[in-house]
Design a protein around this motif. Structure first.
Motif, PDB file in Angstrom:
ATOM      1  N   ASP A 223       0.909  -1.062   0.065  1.00 12.21           N
ATOM      2  CA  ASP A 223      -0.019  -0.088   0.261  1.00 12.21           C
ATOM      3  C   ASP A 223       0.781   1.239   0.035  1.00 12.21           C
ATOM      4  O   ASP A 223       2.028   1.334   0.624  1.00 12.21           O
ATOM      5  CB  ASP A 223      -0.890   0.103   1.354  1.00 12.21           C
ATOM      6  N   LYS A 224       0.444   2.397  -0.618  1.00 14.55           N
ATOM      7  CA  LYS A 224       0.905   3.481  -0.389  1.00 14.55           C
ATOM      8  C   LYS A 224       0.338   4.344   0.473  1.00 14.55           C
ATOM      9  O   LYS A 224      -0.925   4.627   0.313  1.00 14.55           O
ATOM     10  CB  LYS A 224       0.694   4.161  -1.897  1.00 14.55           C
ATOM     11  N   ILE A 225       0.938   4.611   1.462  1.00 13.43           N
ATOM     12  CA  ILE A 225       0.300   5.293   2.477  1.00 13.43           C
ATOM     13  C   ILE A 225       0.926   6.758   2.860  1.00 13.43           C
ATOM     14  O   ILE A 225       2.039   7.217   2.314  1.00 13.43           O
ATOM     15  CB  ILE A 225       0.581   4.665   3.999  1.00 13.43           C
ATOM     16  N   ARG A 226       0.184   7.762   3.528  1.00 14.54           N
ATOM     17  CA  ARG A 226       0.655   8.939   3.815  1.00 14.54           C
ATOM     18  C   ARG A 226       0.235   9.243   5.140  1.00 14.54           C
ATOM     19  O   ARG A 226      -0.678   8.850   5.866  1.00 14.54           O
ATOM     20  CB  ARG A 226      -0.613   9.898   2.959  1.00 14.54           C
ATOM     21  N   MET A 227       1.315   9.995   5.715  1.00 13.79           N
ATOM     22  CA  MET A 227       1.131  10.249   7.203  1.00 13.79           C
ATOM     23  C   MET A 227       0.623  11.830   7.022  1.00 13.79           C
ATOM     24  O   MET A 227       1.347  12.771   6.523  1.00 13.79           O
ATOM     25  CB  MET A 227       2.768  10.541   7.894  1.00 13.79           C
ATOM     26  N   ILE A 228      -0.623  11.967   7.741  1.00 15.58           N
ATOM     27  CA  ILE A 228      -1.208  13.381   7.514  1.00 15.58           C
ATOM     28  C   ILE A 228      -0.640  14.669   7.943  1.00 15.58           C
ATOM     29  O   ILE A 228      -0.221  15.449   7.640  1.00 15.58           O
ATOM     30  CB  ILE A 228      -2.939  13.313   7.961  1.00 15.58           C
ATOM     31  N   GLN A 229      -0.041  14.307   9.207  1.00 14.43           N
ATOM     32  CA  GLN A 229       0.655  15.352   9.877  1.00 14.43           C
ATOM     33  C   GLN A 229       1.923  15.885   9.100  1.00 14.43           C
ATOM     34  O   GLN A 229       2.295  17.231   8.984  1.00 14.43           O
ATOM     35  CB  GLN A 229       0.857  15.283  11.529  1.00 14.43           C
ATOM     36  N   THR A 230       2.693  14.909   8.978  1.00 10.61           N
ATOM     37  CA  THR A 230       4.097  15.268   8.420  1.00 10.61           C
ATOM     38  C   THR A 230       4.102  15.565   6.700  1.00 10.61           C
ATOM     39  O   THR A 230       4.835  15.961   6.191  1.00 10.61           O
ATOM     40  CB  THR A 230       5.148  14.415   8.524  1.00 10.61           C
ATOM     41  N   GLY A 231       2.921  14.794   6.274  1.00  8.53           N
ATOM     42  CA  GLY A 231       2.746  14.688   4.852  1.00  8.53           C
ATOM     43  C   GLY A 231       3.739  13.849   4.047  1.00  8.53           C
ATOM     44  O   GLY A 231       3.543  13.887   2.842  1.00  8.53           O
ATOM     45  N   ALA A 232       4.520  13.104   4.723  1.00  8.60           N
ATOM     46  CA  ALA A 232       5.319  12.153   3.902  1.00  8.60           C
ATOM     47  C   ALA A 232       4.597  11.080   3.492  1.00  8.60           C
ATOM     48  O   ALA A 232       3.259  10.585   3.998  1.00  8.60           O
ATOM     49  CB  ALA A 232       6.429  11.722   4.913  1.00  8.60           C
ATOM     50  N   THR A 233       5.012  10.279   2.196  1.00  7.41           N
ATOM     51  CA  THR A 233       4.274   9.109   1.866  1.00  7.41           C
ATOM     52  C   THR A 233       5.382   7.937   1.724  1.00  7.41           C
ATOM     53  O   THR A 233       6.693   8.324   1.590  1.00  7.41           O
ATOM     54  CB  THR A 233       3.973   9.470   0.274  1.00  7.41           C
ATOM     55  N   TYR A 234       4.813   6.971   1.994  1.00 10.07           N
ATOM     56  CA  TYR A 234       5.514   5.623   1.989  1.00 10.07           C
ATOM     57  C   TYR A 234       4.800   4.287   1.342  1.00 10.07           C
ATOM     58  O   TYR A 234       4.002   4.457   1.269  1.00 10.07           O
ATOM     59  CB  TYR A 234       6.146   5.341   3.285  1.00 10.07           C
ATOM     60  N   GLY A 235       5.738   3.527   0.861  1.00 10.34           N
ATOM     61  CA  GLY A 235       5.072   2.223   0.365  1.00 10.34           C
ATOM     62  C   GLY A 235       5.259   1.182   1.694  1.00 10.34           C
ATOM     63  O   GLY A 235       6.431   1.158   2.104  1.00 10.34           O
ATOM     64  N   VAL A 236       4.290   0.421   1.982  1.00  6.98           N
ATOM     65  CA  VAL A 236       4.655  -0.447   3.120  1.00  6.98           C
ATOM     66  C   VAL A 236       5.274  -1.585   2.738  1.00  6.98           C
ATOM     67  O   VAL A 236       4.712  -2.471   1.699  1.00  6.98           O
ATOM     68  CB  VAL A 236       3.075  -0.785   3.499  1.00  6.98           C
ATOM     69  N   ASP A 237       6.319  -1.860   3.408  1.00  5.41           N
ATOM     70  CA  ASP A 237       7.194  -3.137   2.780  1.00  5.41           C
ATOM     71  C   ASP A 237       6.783  -4.280   3.602  1.00  5.41           C
ATOM     72  O   ASP A 237       6.787  -5.235   3.039  1.00  5.41           O
ATOM     73  CB  ASP A 237       8.666  -2.891   3.281  1.00  5.41           C
ATOM     74  N   ARG A 238       6.202  -4.329   4.972  1.00  4.35           N
ATOM     75  CA  ARG A 238       5.972  -5.358   5.804  1.00  4.35           C
ATOM     76  C   ARG A 238       5.009  -4.921   6.650  1.00  4.35           C
ATOM     77  O   ARG A 238       4.808  -3.880   7.172  1.00  4.35           O
ATOM     78  CB  ARG A 238       7.396  -5.506   6.609  1.00  4.35           C
ATOM     79  N   ILE A 239       4.136  -5.974   6.947  1.00  8.87           N
ATOM     80  CA  ILE A 239       3.099  -5.475   7.699  1.00  8.87           C
ATOM     81  C   ILE A 239       2.690  -6.762   8.930  1.00  8.87           C
ATOM     82  O   ILE A 239       2.994  -7.955   8.378  1.00  8.87           O
ATOM     83  CB  ILE A 239       1.699  -5.262   7.172  1.00  8.87           C
ATOM     84  N   GLY A 240       2.582  -6.635  10.059  1.00  6.30           N
ATOM     85  CA  GLY A 240       2.698  -7.843  11.010  1.00  6.30           C
ATOM     86  C   GLY A 240       2.261  -7.348  12.298  1.00  6.30           C
ATOM     87  O   GLY A 240       1.781  -6.452  12.545  1.00  6.30           O
ATOM     88  N   VAL A 241       2.443  -8.433  13.207  1.00  6.56           N
ATOM     89  CA  VAL A 241       2.008  -8.263  14.744  1.00  6.56           C
ATOM     90  C   VAL A 241       2.804  -8.839  15.426  1.00  6.56           C
ATOM     91  O   VAL A 241       3.789  -9.503  14.940  1.00  6.56           O
ATOM     92  CB  VAL A 241       0.738  -9.155  14.923  1.00  6.56           C
ATOM     93  N   PHE A 242       2.924  -8.529  16.848  1.00  7.67           N
ATOM     94  CA  PHE A 242       3.896  -8.890  17.819  1.00  7.67           C
ATOM     95  C   PHE A 242       3.399 -10.062  18.506  1.00  7.67           C
ATOM     96  O   PHE A 242       2.329  -9.824  19.154  1.00  7.67           O
ATOM     97  CB  PHE A 242       4.198  -7.908  18.593  1.00  7.67           C
ATOM     98  N   ARG A 243       4.156 -11.125  18.670  1.00  4.71           N
ATOM     99  CA  ARG A 243       3.662 -12.247  19.289  1.00  4.71           C
ATOM    100  C   ARG A 243       4.444 -12.745  20.428  1.00  4.71           C
ATOM    101  O   ARG A 243       4.461 -13.605  20.723  1.00  4.71           O
ATOM    102  CB  ARG A 243       3.287 -13.323  18.367  1.00  4.71           C
ATOM    103  N   PRO A 244       5.248 -11.986  21.242  1.00  8.23           N
ATOM    104  CA  PRO A 244       5.669 -10.697  20.920  1.00  8.23           C
ATOM    105  C   PRO A 244       6.760 -10.496  19.756  1.00  8.23           C
ATOM    106  O   PRO A 244       7.101  -9.474  19.473  1.00  8.23           O
ATOM    107  CB  PRO A 244       6.384 -10.344  22.174  1.00  8.23           C
ATOM    108  N   GLU A 245       7.265 -11.751  19.436  1.00  8.70           N
ATOM    109  CA  GLU A 245       8.253 -11.316  18.240  1.00  8.70           C
ATOM    110  C   GLU A 245       7.540 -11.014  16.954  1.00  8.70           C
ATOM    111  O   GLU A 245       6.270 -11.349  16.873  1.00  8.70           O
ATOM    112  CB  GLU A 245       9.285 -12.597  17.924  1.00  8.70           C
ATOM    113  N   MET A 246       8.346 -10.394  16.028  1.00  6.16           N
ATOM    114  CA  MET A 246       7.361  -9.931  15.035  1.00  6.16           C
ATOM    115  C   MET A 246       7.028 -11.043  13.922  1.00  6.16           C
ATOM    116  O   MET A 246       7.814 -11.791  13.627  1.00  6.16           O
ATOM    117  CB  MET A 246       8.245  -9.012  14.220  1.00  6.16           C
ATOM    118  N   THR A 247       5.739 -11.165  13.605  1.00  8.83           N
ATOM    119  CA  THR A 247       5.126 -11.904  12.828  1.00  8.83           C
ATOM    120  C   THR A 247       4.525 -11.524  11.568  1.00  8.83           C
ATOM    121  O   THR A 247       3.550 -10.638  11.939  1.00  8.83           O
ATOM    122  CB  THR A 247       4.169 -12.951  13.546  1.00  8.83           C
ATOM    123  N   VAL A 248       4.844 -11.689  10.298  1.00 10.40           N
ATOM    124  CA  VAL A 248       4.110 -11.055   9.300  1.00 10.40           C
ATOM    125  C   VAL A 248       2.872 -11.618   9.014  1.00 10.40           C
ATOM    126  O   VAL A 248       2.582 -12.842   9.185  1.00 10.40           O
ATOM    127  CB  VAL A 248       5.247 -11.331   8.032  1.00 10.40           C
TER     128      VAL A 248
END
Ligand code: GTP
Length: 597
Positions: A223-248
């Motif tokens: 996804d192409k995301i935008r941070m509203i307050q800073t105005g910066a845009t990024y592409g999401v490389d990785r998405i996940g949860v903590f179990r507590p180690e990072m799990t995609v």
């Protein structure tokens, strides 16, 4: 997971009441972590956090729980920073969840810090579950603890859960209460993405890892995301949860809490409380309550060994990359050489950064007395922020000075109340409230922050034998009779020792400083006046008398090797000397003079 089977919560507790132990137990009893990977205080990641028993960054863990009704639930725990310095960060974490466990040590009762965090939870509309911890200890008094929760906090404690985070008793009951008493999150899967940036940290392998809570919509890898307050845009490389180690995972939907990475270079590029949305299909309004964090306490950091200045610069730059709330600029002091003027969220934040520089970068530091940010109103109507007392403009141009004030809440056993009132009074405090809960008093004072950053907490602990608990929030700026006090050695001002003081307390502080310096500065061949002054007017004075004999005289000229040794020693000592006019002052004298006692 459907929204109805998600529960998001945080744990509110005073230091040492067992927040981390309880979190560990919740994780362990739900088999979130294999037994062999279990180490104590799983969520306190940084060494310094673990060592000092404080949480600086928000951490999170996703727990899968099969409830007694047979249904599968996802429980997301956000472990919030527990210290006043990070009140804003706490407030954002609180907005990211729907409920809190209110942990009270049943051997101790409610403490001031519990209060501050509970109010944050209440402000965030949390459902609260009172948990009375440490029931395994003989001193545990459930009725008293429950009564205090009702009296002091004002919430129903009849359903409070007795727990021992140590033995595991009451943990299942706690998990069931989370499922049945906390509300499920709300959110619209089909609405444009709206997510909160809860916190971020730097990972050496992944770069900046951003902790997010999805309010509406869905976030996926790519996804192409935008941070509203800073105005910066990024592409999401990785998405996940903590179990507590990072799990995609494939995606994060409404109500979910997890992490993303998006080739963000520095933690500084992210803002806690910012709203994340899709670049293509943006949400209409950002999340409310965003505030950029501003440093409130400043001090100078100088290397003891001036050749380490470049290493210090390197260390400070590296630390600043990963801490958006820490500011710095170069400073040149006649007394201490080259260093940095640094801004922090509070004293703990200052200590943490200083510790890290000394420990991780192995640089010995001189820290100048912490100072708050003053507002200097000039006669021409402009206002200047003063971060360094040495920069105070000439009094003839100044109309008035304003200083930050705080609302301090202190909980103290009755027997120490008198000492606490005296301490607050001595620090220019104005009493706002005094109430009782059992054998303890709750005092609320309006105090100048500058009287607190110095050594208030240490004094409070010492006059109450450690029994008082203390918390504060900054309430605003107010004018007072504040002046800059200078210290002059042999008529030369010593910049590192300048400080802002209240006019009424200036003589006392000036006298104390002159007396201290008299003992710290070595004698010279001539008399040296040591003075404290306000705008040219001397308010305190000591005189260091002249040295009578040559230091080598006592060697009687006989023992040459001894004489040589002495001279060598003097030479080595000279390296750490600073020249003020005709006077040489050892660096150590500044370090000692700046030490708070
Ligand atoms: P901070 O991280 O500083 O906020 O503290 P905390 O609230 O996380 O407290 P922590 O979990 O570190 O517990 C503080 C101390 O109390 C530790 O020494 C724990 O071992 C102990 N402790 C926690 N829960 C219990 C309990 O149920 N019974 C007993 N006997 N000790 C407990």
């Amino acid at each position: 997971t459907p929204l109805s089977h998600i529960r998001n919560f945080s744990i509110v507790a005073h230091i040492d009441h067992g927040k981390s132990t309880l979190a560990d137990r919740l994780i362990q009893m739900t088999d979130t972590v294999a037994e062999r990977d279990m180490k104590e205080q799983l969520l306190d990641a940084m060494d310094i956090e673990r060592e000092r028993g404080i949480t600086i960054k928000a951490n999170t863990v996703r727990i899968d729980y099969t409830a007694q009704n047979g249904e599968q639930y996802v429980l997301n725990l956000i472990d919030t920073p527990g210290h006043v310095d990070f009140a804003y960060e706490v407030s954002r974490s609180m907005r990211a969840v729907e409920g809190s466990l209110l942990v009270v040590d049943s051997t101790q009762g409610v403490e001031a810090q519990t209060l501050a965090n509970v109010y944050q939870a209440i402000e965030a509309n949390h459902e609260l579950i009172p948990v009375l911890n440490k029931i395994d200890l003989p001193a545990s008094d459930l009725d008293r603890a429950a009564e205090q929760i009702e009296d002091v906090i004002g919430i129903d404690a009849s359903g409070a859960i007795p727990v021992s985070a140590k033995t595991g008793e009451g943990i299942v009951e706690t998990l069931e209460a989370i499922v049945h008493h906390l509300p499920a999150p709300k959110g619209d899967r089909d609405a444009p993405l709206k997510a909160m940036l809860v916190d971020s940290k730097y990972d050496p392998y992944l770069g900046v890892v951003v902790l997010v809570r999805i309010m509406d919509g869905v976030m996926k890898k790519g996804d192409k995301i935008r941070m509203i307050q800073t105005g910066a845009t990024y592409g999401v490389d990785r998405i996940g949860v903590f179990r507590p180690e990072m799990t995609v995972v494939d995606e994060l939907g409404p109500g979910e809490i997890g992490f993303i990475t998006a080739s963000i270079k520095q933690v500084r590029d992210t803002r806690v409380g910012d709203t994340i949305t899709h670049e293509k299909k943006q949400c209409e309004t950002p999340l409310p309550g965003f505030a950029p964090s501003v440093p409130v306490v400043f001090c100078g950091l100088f290397p003891v060994d001036s050749s380490e200045f470049e290493s210090l610069r390197d260390a400070i730059e590296k630390l600043a990359l990963n801490d958006a709330s820490f500011s710095y600029e170069m400073e040149n002091s006649a007394a201490l050489g080259f260093g940095f003027r640094c801004g922090f969220l509070g004293l703990l934040h200052l200590e943490v950064i200083r510790d890290r520089i000394e420990r991780e970068y192995d640089i010995e530091l001189i820290t100048t007395a912490p100072s708050v940010v003053y507002h200097i109103y000039m006669k021409d109507g402009t206002m200047e922020e003063l971060h360094n007392p040495a920069d105070m403009p000439d009094l003839t141009y100044v109309d008035h000075v304003e200083e930050p004030r705080i609302k301090a809440t202190i909980l103290v056993p009755d027997e120490f109340l008198g000492d606490v009132l005296k301490l607050c009074q001595d620090r220019r405090g104005i009493q706002m409230d005094l109430t009782y809960a059992g054998a303890r008093a709750m005092v609320v004072y309006d105090l100048p922050l500058n009287e607190v950053v110095f050594d208030f907490y240490d004094r409070l602990k010492s006059v109450t034998k450690g029994y008082a608990s203390f918390d504060y929030e900054i309430t605003g700026y107010r004018p007072d009779n504040l002046v800059k006090m200078q210290v002059l050695v042999n008529d030369e001002p010593v910049d590192a020792l300048s400080m802002m003081v209240h006019r009424d307390r200036a003589e006392m502080r000036g006298r104390a400083m002159c007396e201290k310096l008299k003992d710290l500065i070595p004698r010279h061949m001539f008399k040296i006046p040591i003075q404290a002054a306000i705008g040219g007017k001397v308010i305190a004075r000591e005189t260091l008398s002249a040295m009578r004999k040559d230091v080598t005289a006592k060697c009687y000229g006989g023992d040459v090797s001894r004489k040589k040794k002495l001279l060598d020693k003097q030479k080595a000592g000279k390296k750490k000397m600073r020249q003020f006019g005709k006077v040489e002052i050892p660096q150590q004298a500044f370090i000692s003079a700046l030490k708070m006692d």
